[in-house]
Structure formats: structure tokens, C-alpha cells
Design a protein around this motif. Sequence first.
Motif, PDB file in Angstrom:
ATOM      1  N   HIS A 108       0.839  -1.202   0.000  1.00  0.00           N
ATOM      2  CA  HIS A 108       0.000   0.000   0.000  1.00  0.00           C
ATOM      3  C   HIS A 108       0.873   1.251   0.000  1.00  0.00           C
ATOM      4  O   HIS A 108       0.614   2.207  -0.739  1.00  0.00           O
ATOM      5  N   LYS A 128      -4.886   0.379  -4.270  1.00  0.00           N
ATOM      6  CA  LYS A 128      -4.797   0.827  -2.875  1.00  0.00           C
ATOM      7  C   LYS A 128      -6.089   0.516  -2.125  1.00  0.00           C
ATOM      8  O   LYS A 128      -6.048   0.064  -0.980  1.00  0.00           O
ATOM      9  N   TYR A 171       2.371   1.749  -3.498  1.00  0.00           N
ATOM     10  CA  TYR A 171       1.371   2.292  -4.419  1.00  0.00           C
ATOM     11  C   TYR A 171       1.131   3.772  -4.140  1.00  0.00           C
ATOM     12  O   TYR A 171       0.967   4.565  -5.063  1.00  0.00           O
ATOM     13  N   SER A 172       1.110   4.149  -2.878  1.00  0.00           N
ATOM     14  CA  SER A 172       0.900   5.556  -2.514  1.00  0.00           C
ATOM     15  C   SER A 172       2.028   6.424  -3.061  1.00  0.00           C
ATOM     16  O   SER A 172       1.775   7.513  -3.592  1.00  0.00           O
TER      17      SER A 172
END
Length: 70
Positions: free
Chosen positions: A22, A53, A25-26
Motif C-alpha cells: 500500500h 490501494k 502504491y501511494s
Amino acid sequence: MEISVEASQSEASPLGRLLEEHRQYSQKLEAILAQPYLSDTEQIEAARLKKLKLKLKDQMAGFARVSPST
């Protein structure tokens, strides 16, 4: 939604892997959205990252429901 970081520090734990994924991806999404103009391909990639996400967030919430906090 708050997830205990101590409980998931280990990359070996499933929750730890989800948190790390996560986070990655952020970071990718932030890099794309920092641009003043997005090409069609970048817009599609941003949408894809947002969906990924959200999927991970749902999976992490499932862990939170299954594993009661102490």
C-alpha cells in the motif's frame, strides 16, 4: 481506519506485506499526481493505483476484523 504498526512491522507477516505494498502504491501515485499535466496513460495508471490501494485497504480491514487488537 487505524492499523497497529507494531503488529505488522515484520515483512513476513501478511499484514506487513499489505502495508508495504500500500505504501509503495501511494508513493507511485503521489509521483504521478505531482505532475501538472497527466497523459492518458498516466491518468489510467493513477486510476489503477487508486483501485489497487482500495483493494489492499479492504484486505487490511479484513485483518483488523479477524485479529482483535490487544
